[in-house]
Scaffold this motif. Structure first.
Motif, short mmCIF file in Angstrom:
data_model
loop_
_atom_site.label_atom_id
_atom_site.label_comp_id
_atom_site.label_asym_id
_atom_site.label_seq_id
_atom_site.Cartn_x
_atom_site.Cartn_y
_atom_site.Cartn_z
N ALA A 87 48.24 53.78 31.78
CA ALA A 87 47.65 54.47 30.81
C ALA A 87 47.18 53.69 29.88
N GLU A 88 47.86 52.55 29.23
CA GLU A 88 47.44 51.49 28.49
C GLU A 88 46.16 50.76 28.65
N ASP A 89 46.23 50.58 30.17
CA ASP A 89 45.28 49.75 30.56
C ASP A 89 43.86 50.50 30.48
N MET A 90 44.01 51.72 30.56
CA MET A 90 42.77 52.65 30.79
C MET A 90 42.48 52.83 29.32
N ARG A 91 43.31 53.16 28.27
CA ARG A 91 42.75 53.21 26.84
C ARG A 91 42.27 52.08 26.34
N ARG A 92 42.61 50.77 27.00
CA ARG A 92 41.92 49.70 26.41
C ARG A 92 40.31 49.65 26.58
N HIS A 93 40.02 50.45 27.60
CA HIS A 93 38.70 50.35 27.87
C HIS A 93 37.65 51.61 27.40
N THR A 94 38.58 52.25 26.55
CA THR A 94 37.70 53.78 25.99
C THR A 94 36.29 53.41 25.54
N GLY A 95 35.46 54.28 25.88
CA GLY A 95 34.07 54.09 25.50
C GLY A 95 33.17 52.87 25.50
N SER A 96 33.56 52.11 26.60
CA SER A 96 33.14 50.73 26.68
C SER A 96 32.09 50.62 27.80
N PHE A 97 31.82 51.75 28.80
CA PHE A 97 31.34 51.44 30.07
C PHE A 97 29.92 52.12 29.88
#
Length: 263
Positions: A232-242
């Motif tokens: 979950a933390e690895d996913m949150r790290r990329h929020t709103g970036s793709f």
């Protein structure tokens, strides 16, 4: 008629079995070729096993096809005997005259007349259905043949006709390239091609996988980063970036987890 050997499904439960069929003689716009390689797509299995409705038996699957031309019709201009050709999931359309067909978008034929490489009504032999690439020879209209570079390994190129175009098309359509961050969900038959294409197009490429063991392979294929989707933390790290995420996973899964990562 041209005799050919094939592997066919005769019902939804039996293994594919050897079968002999006849291809039509080439018409003016036709290309006849020997099949060199044909990939195995899960769509072939769905059709052979009647997991999708409408299978007509005997069914000869196969739509990731590479072959060498043996002869061409008098009106053919793009191919000659000896050339390498490739054929995907379509071999004709019923009308060839509507707006979609005129734009080269026969898959959207306004008459709903797309003719698929197998299990479709054959426009040329009206008492038959089309039979695919699990066979030794085919005859296809020039318009639906692609030229294959002799620089490519034909065995490796065959899956590009389905798994390849399935990922290449959205990447090109949505502008994957330098300055773009692209996510590829899954690293299987489709996903690994998506990673390679995205990297080759120049995008910052980030595959998502549930398997830590695939991270090394993903980087070897061109990934700049790898995200473990269970973290979950690895996913949150990329929020709103793709800029773009291409999802290649066929199993039911939570799409919301990925939409939050898009810009």
């Amino acid at each position: 008629m041209i005799p050919a050997r094939a592997f066919a499904a005769f019902d939804k439960t039996s293994p594919l079995s050897p079968w002999t069929l006849e291809r039509r003689d080439p018409g003016a716009s036709d290309v006849a070729f020997d099949v060199l390689f044909c990939g195995v797509c899960h769509s072939d299995l769905h059709t052979a096993r009647s997991e999708w409705p409408g299978t007509i038996y005997p069914c000869v699957p196969g739509h990731e096809i590479v072959g060498r031309v043996t002869s061409v019709g008098a009106a053919v201009t793009r191919f000659k005997a000896g050339d390498l050709v490739a054929v995907g999931c379509m071999v004709d359309s019923t009308c060839r005259t509507c707006k979609s067909c005129g734009e080269g978008l026969e898959q959207y034929c306004d008459s709903h007349g797309t003719v698929f490489t197998y299990n479709s009504k054959d426009n040329h032999l009206l008492d038959r259905i089309t039979w695919g690439g699990y066979s030794t020879a085919m005859v296809i209209d020039e318009h639906f043949c692609l030229s294959l570079s002799p620089k490519l390994d034909p065995a490796a190129a065959a899956p590009l006709l389905c798994a390849g175009i399935t990922t290449y098309s959205p990447l090109r359509h949505w502008g994957a390239g330098p300055g773009k961050k692209v996510g590829i969900v899954g690293l299987g038959g489709l996903g690994h091609m998506g990673v390679k294409f995205s990297h080759a197009l120049g995008a910052h490429t980030v595959p998502f996988t549930t398997s830590e063991g695939k991270a090394q392979d993903a980087r070897r294929l061109g990934a700049d980063e790898v995200v473990l989707s269970k973290d979950a933390e690895d996913m949150r790290r990329h929020t709103g970036s793709f800029d773009l995420i291409v999802d290649t996973v066929s199993a039911s899964h939570d799409l919301d987890a990925y939409t939050t990562l898009l810009r």
